[in-house]
Design a protein around this motif. Structure first.
Motif, PDB file in Angstrom:
ATOM      1  N   SER A 258      14.231   6.970  10.142  1.00 50.39           N
ATOM      2  CA  SER A 258      13.980   6.696  11.521  1.00 50.39           C
ATOM      3  C   SER A 258      15.229   6.479  12.269  1.00 50.39           C
ATOM      4  N   ALA A 259      15.231   7.464  13.436  1.00 46.22           N
ATOM      5  CA  ALA A 259      16.360   7.137  14.257  1.00 46.22           C
ATOM      6  C   ALA A 259      16.179   5.827  15.485  1.00 46.22           C
ATOM      7  N   MET A 260      14.897   5.318  15.412  1.00 39.09           N
ATOM      8  CA  MET A 260      14.410   4.258  16.331  1.00 39.09           C
ATOM      9  C   MET A 260      13.481   3.198  15.603  1.00 39.09           C
ATOM     10  N   ASP A 261      13.745   2.078  16.355  1.00 38.79           N
ATOM     11  CA  ASP A 261      12.801   1.084  16.024  1.00 38.79           C
ATOM     12  C   ASP A 261      11.435   1.585  16.520  1.00 38.79           C
ATOM     13  N   GLY A 262      10.367   1.665  15.674  1.00 37.93           N
ATOM     14  CA  GLY A 262       9.284   2.050  16.294  1.00 37.93           C
ATOM     15  C   GLY A 262       8.006   2.168  15.481  1.00 37.93           C
ATOM     16  N   TYR A 263       7.421   3.143  15.470  1.00 35.65           N
ATOM     17  CA  TYR A 263       6.174   3.415  14.849  1.00 35.65           C
ATOM     18  C   TYR A 263       6.076   4.787  14.100  1.00 35.65           C
ATOM     19  N   ALA A 264       5.993   5.049  12.802  1.00 35.31           N
ATOM     20  CA  ALA A 264       5.792   6.435  12.217  1.00 35.31           C
ATOM     21  C   ALA A 264       4.342   6.713  12.099  1.00 35.31           C
ATOM     22  N   PHE A 265       4.131   8.314  12.211  1.00 31.14           N
ATOM     23  CA  PHE A 265       2.611   8.654  12.052  1.00 31.14           C
ATOM     24  C   PHE A 265       2.883  10.053  12.128  1.00 31.14           C
ATOM     25  N   ALA A 266       1.760  10.715  11.850  1.00 32.19           N
ATOM     26  CA  ALA A 266       1.641  12.316  11.771  1.00 32.19           C
ATOM     27  C   ALA A 266       1.309  12.760  13.073  1.00 32.19           C
ATOM     28  N   PHE A 267       2.106  13.809  13.736  1.00 32.29           N
ATOM     29  CA  PHE A 267       1.973  14.121  15.082  1.00 32.29           C
ATOM     30  C   PHE A 267       0.518  14.819  15.189  1.00 32.29           C
ATOM     31  N   ASP A 268      -0.209  15.361  14.168  1.00 31.58           N
ATOM     32  CA  ASP A 268      -1.399  15.916  14.138  1.00 31.58           C
ATOM     33  C   ASP A 268      -2.588  14.933  14.492  1.00 31.58           C
TER      34      ASP A 268
ATOM     35  N   THR B  91      13.304   4.552   5.543  1.00 26.89           N
ATOM     36  CA  THR B  91      12.836   5.845   5.168  1.00 26.89           C
ATOM     37  C   THR B  91      11.491   6.357   5.871  1.00 26.89           C
ATOM     38  N   VAL B  92      11.246   7.167   6.201  1.00 25.33           N
ATOM     39  CA  VAL B  92      10.133   7.528   6.927  1.00 25.33           C
ATOM     40  C   VAL B  92       9.018   8.017   5.637  1.00 25.33           C
ATOM     41  N   PRO B  93       7.791   7.551   5.599  1.00 30.49           N
ATOM     42  CA  PRO B  93       6.926   7.636   4.616  1.00 30.49           C
ATOM     43  C   PRO B  93       6.513   8.869   4.446  1.00 30.49           C
ATOM     44  N   GLN B  94       6.009   9.504   3.332  1.00 27.84           N
ATOM     45  CA  GLN B  94       5.341  10.546   3.302  1.00 27.84           C
ATOM     46  C   GLN B  94       3.795  10.507   4.059  1.00 27.84           C
ATOM     47  N   GLY B  95       3.828  11.780   4.682  1.00 29.24           N
ATOM     48  CA  GLY B  95       2.450  11.857   5.522  1.00 29.24           C
ATOM     49  C   GLY B  95       2.965  11.736   7.058  1.00 29.24           C
ATOM     50  N   ALA B  96       4.044  11.272   7.283  1.00 25.63           N
ATOM     51  CA  ALA B  96       4.497  10.701   8.584  1.00 25.63           C
ATOM     52  C   ALA B  96       5.459  11.926   8.959  1.00 25.63           C
ATOM     53  N   ASP B  97       5.492  12.369  10.271  1.00 27.28           N
ATOM     54  CA  ASP B  97       6.729  13.471  10.781  1.00 27.28           C
ATOM     55  C   ASP B  97       7.017  12.939  12.132  1.00 27.28           C
ATOM     56  N   THR B  98       6.766  11.975  12.793  1.00 26.76           N
ATOM     57  CA  THR B  98       6.983  11.613  14.235  1.00 26.76           C
ATOM     58  C   THR B  98       7.247  10.101  14.398  1.00 26.76           C
ATOM     59  N   ILE B  99       8.002   9.745  15.020  1.00 27.37           N
ATOM     60  CA  ILE B  99       8.419   8.249  15.582  1.00 27.37           C
ATOM     61  C   ILE B  99       8.364   8.079  16.906  1.00 27.37           C
ATOM     62  N   GLN B 100       7.320   7.259  17.334  1.00 28.09           N
ATOM     63  CA  GLN B 100       7.377   6.655  18.965  1.00 28.09           C
ATOM     64  C   GLN B 100       8.121   5.391  18.724  1.00 28.09           C
ATOM     65  N   PRO B 101       9.163   5.356  19.947  1.00 25.59           N
ATOM     66  CA  PRO B 101       9.775   3.777  20.040  1.00 25.59           C
ATOM     67  C   PRO B 101       8.883   2.924  20.373  1.00 25.59           C
ATOM     68  N   ARG B 102       9.236   1.531  19.942  1.00 25.73           N
ATOM     69  CA  ARG B 102       8.262   0.544  20.171  1.00 25.73           C
ATOM     70  C   ARG B 102       8.097   0.171  21.450  1.00 25.73           C
ATOM     71  N   GLU B 103       8.863   0.361  22.827  1.00 20.18           N
ATOM     72  CA  GLU B 103       8.727   0.174  23.838  1.00 20.18           C
ATOM     73  C   GLU B 103       7.919   0.961  24.504  1.00 20.18           C
ATOM     74  N   LEU B 104       7.230   1.923  23.761  1.00 21.08           N
ATOM     75  CA  LEU B 104       6.317   3.083  24.339  1.00 21.08           C
ATOM     76  C   LEU B 104       4.972   2.948  23.467  1.00 21.08           C
ATOM     77  N   THR B 105       4.882   1.720  23.025  1.00 18.40           N
ATOM     78  CA  THR B 105       3.474   1.312  22.295  1.00 18.40           C
ATOM     79  C   THR B 105       2.900   0.196  22.606  1.00 18.40           C
ATOM     80  N   GLN B 106       1.679  -0.083  22.124  1.00 14.62           N
ATOM     81  CA  GLN B 106       1.035  -1.343  22.207  1.00 14.62           C
ATOM     82  C   GLN B 106       0.247  -1.458  20.850  1.00 14.62           C
ATOM     83  N   GLU B 107       0.604  -2.693  20.362  1.00 12.90           N
ATOM     84  CA  GLU B 107      -0.196  -3.128  19.134  1.00 12.90           C
ATOM     85  C   GLU B 107      -0.949  -4.279  19.194  1.00 12.90           C
ATOM     86  N   GLN B 108      -2.189  -4.449  18.763  1.00 14.06           N
ATOM     87  CA  GLN B 108      -3.043  -5.580  18.922  1.00 14.06           C
ATOM     88  C   GLN B 108      -3.926  -5.401  17.605  1.00 14.06           C
ATOM     89  N   ASP B 109      -3.859  -6.587  16.874  1.00 12.92           N
ATOM     90  CA  ASP B 109      -4.920  -6.744  15.476  1.00 12.92           C
ATOM     91  C   ASP B 109      -4.700  -5.268  14.768  1.00 12.92           C
TER      92      ASP B 109
END
Length: 604
Positions: A252-262, A298-316
């Motif tokens: 990852s090039a950023m602090d954020g969240y990794a997920f699959a774009f799809d 390291t980006v986990p298998q199954g993920a291909d995209t990172i969204q920076p933390r400041e552009l997300t909201q996480e709750q529970d």
């Protein structure tokens, strides 16, 4: 007679020339809309031979200019105009006018007038006017737009003066075919077509001298393994092949969240873990899942995209992606090997190893490198008038500065240096010194004793133990310069004046040392700058002026001299940060024109 013209813009400039009354303005008024319809963006410069005004008396802008404002800029939401009061004795300089054009908003500049300038032009001619043809004495005419009665040579394109579409076709094709001319550097370097110098007493060009010097140098083949910590500006002997991927893992090039774009349509996503740098997620990320991830992790298998933390909201542990319409697949993901892939050449042989190169080698895990042997350089000064710094200064004498500047520059190029001190002006002593130095050093350098005075013995001493390739260079400062061979060692007899010594070292000794050290593809750095003052030279010689370059408010590099240019004024080198180089075919560089500079950063 035409006047030299150089186009300062990265777009073509095409002139229209004719005698008064031929219809230049009439043609351009028809040609401009025809070219606009073809999508060609135009700028037009018109030369007026009389006083003119483009503003309306009584308007605020007119009154401000007449009140004494040198420049008045009027702007609205549809156009802006800059009016400048700039009285000059002769015609305005087209190069200066062209620099006012916003070249990024224009495809070609059409120029009406300026027929004496050597710029490409279309000549307009009407036989009924009984005027001579301009192309007869102007080789810059690329086409003639004329009537049926005008005779045009086969070598020129003939256009119908009354056929605007045909002329527009020609202009459009000229724009498509135009290529910016290759910059003509003030010194040719490593050009195989330059004739080498002979032992003639006649002066030779700087380019010819450099070519001759380099032809005498064979790169060293001796190598050694050296620890990274001990490498100081040395030259790499072999290609270094990377044994790992850089980066080693997709991360990852950023602090954020990794997920699959799809999975964007499945948000909110379920956050299943946190991955820190130096760690990894051991499972394959499933559909609808995401991981919290830190920069470098390291980006986990199954993920291909990172969204920076400041552009997300996480709750529970439920993740909402903000501005999801702007997310692109693969963003902020650094792929394994995208910088350097395993098995690729990480650094090529012949590279000089500075801080960045050594850092790269360390990042690949190398602690020792194959390095070319250091060139050995022996240095001495000559002259009965030269005193050793630290000793009492004798009457009518000077302290030896040259030896220390030469030794410093040689050390900066990674050489092993031998200081032979000050040698008496004596043919026998100098002969013995040269013979002994050649057994110990790859290059022998003296300063002083290479002019044509009766007490200058270097030339005679060199004849006793070796050979001379050339003796004079058409340059200032530094005309007296001896280059020769003593057995397998290269000899440089540099001038006695301190500035001439440094300039001569930069132009001739430096490339020889670099090639000998294995840096076979090195080229001197010449950078274009705008002259802040008129610069004068003499055709037939290359001029090296001490200069100070800086960044102007408009972002351009500008340069001025340090003032008086005497070759004994070493303080002028201290105050300078570059050499201003004027080619041997140029006598004057007017203020505001482009000139090449050679920065000191590589050596001084």
């Amino acid at each position: 007679m035409t006047v030299v013209f150089s186009n300062p813009l990265p777009i073509p400039v095409l002139g229209f020339c004719a005698y008064s009354g031929t219809g230049k303005t009439t043609l351009l008024k028809q040609l401009i809309p025809a070219l606009n319809q073809r999508g060609i963006r135009l700028a037009v410069i018109k030369h007026a031979h009389h006083n003119f005004d483009v503003d309306i008396p009584g308007k605020d802008s007119y009154e401000m200019r007449k009140a004494g404002a040198k420049q008045v800029l009027v702007a609205s939401h549809v156009r802006w105009a800059l009016m400048t009061e700039d009285p000059v004795e002769d015609d305005p300089k087209l190069q200066h006018l062209l620099r006012q054009i916003e070249a990024d908003k224009v495809d070609i500049v059409l120029v009406e007038g300026f027929k004496k300038l050597a710029l490409p032009k279309i000549e307009l001619h009407r036989a009924a006017h009984n005027k001579p043809l301009i192309h007869v004495h102007d080789e810059n005419i690329v086409a003639i737009a004329c009537c049926e009665d005008t005779k045009v040579p086969d070598s020129l394109t003939r256009l119908d003066l009354n056929n605007v579409a045909q002329i527009a076709d020609f202009v459009e094709q000229y724009k498509k075919n135009w290529q910016a001319p290759k910059a003509q550097l003030p010194i040719s370097f490593n050009d195989a077509n330059i004739p080498q110098a002979t032992g003639s007493e006649q002066g030779i060009s700087v380019s010819q001298g450099i070519s001759t010097v380099l032809s005498q140098v064979a790169p060293t083949r001796e190598t050694e393994l050296v620890d990274l910590i001990d490498i100081d500006n040395r030259v790499l002997a072999h290609d270094i092949i990377s044994e790992i991927n850089v980066p080693q893992q997709t991360n990852s090039a950023m602090d954020g969240y990794a997920f699959a774009f799809d999975d964007l349509s499945k948000a909110p996503l379920n956050v299943v873990a946190e991955v820190l740098a130096g760690h990894h997620y051991p499972h394959v990320l499933q559909s609808g899942e995401a991981v919290r991830i830190m920069t470098g992790a390291t980006v986990p298998q199954g993920a291909d995209t990172i969204q920076p933390r400041e552009l997300t909201q996480e709750q529970d542990n439920q993740l909402t992606l903000l501005e999801s319409d702007h997310i692109t697949k693969g963003q902020h993901v650094r792929l394994a090997g995208e910088d350097i892939a395993q098995g690729e050449v990480a650094l090529a042989a012949g590279s000089r190893l500075g801080a960045a190169e050594l850092g790269l080698m360390a990042s690949l895990g190398f602690n020792r490198l194959p390095i070319f042997k250091r060139p050995v350089v022996a240095v001495f000064s000559t002259g009965d008038e030269v005193s050793q710094p630290g000793d009492e200064l004798k009457p009518n004498c000077i302290y030896d500065a040259n030896r220390y500047t030469i030794l410093s520059m040689a050390k900066k190029l990674g050489c092993q240096v031998i200081d032979l001190g000050i040698i008496d002006d004596n043919e026998q002593t100098l002969t013995s010194t040269l013979r002994d130095a050649a057994t110990k050093a790859d290059i022998v350098i003296s300063s002083g004793g290479v002019s044509v005075g009766n007490a200058d013995y270097i030339k005679m001493a060199l004849a006793n133990v070796g050979s001379t390739h050339f003796w004079r260079i058409n340059m200032r400062p530094g005309r007296p310069l001896a280059v020769g061979k003593i057995d397998q060692s290269l000899f440089f007899g540099l001038p006695g004046n301190p500035v001439a010594v440094m300039v001569s070292f930069m132009q001739f000794v430096q490339p020889a040392i670099r090639k000998l050290a294995g840096e076979t593809h090195w080229q001197p750095q010449f950078i274009p700058a705008i002259a802040e003052q008129d610069l004068r030279s003499k055709t037939g010689r290359t001029e090296f002026l001490r200069g100070v370059y800086s960044i102007a408010d408009n972002g351009n590099i500008q340069v001025k001299t340090t003032g008086a240019q005497g070759s004994g004024m070493l303080n002028s080198m201290v105050n300078a940060n570059c050499l201003i180089v004027i080619a041997d075919d140029t006598a004057t560089i007017p203020a505001g024109e482009s000139v090449f500079i050679q920065p000191f950063a590589d050596l001084l």
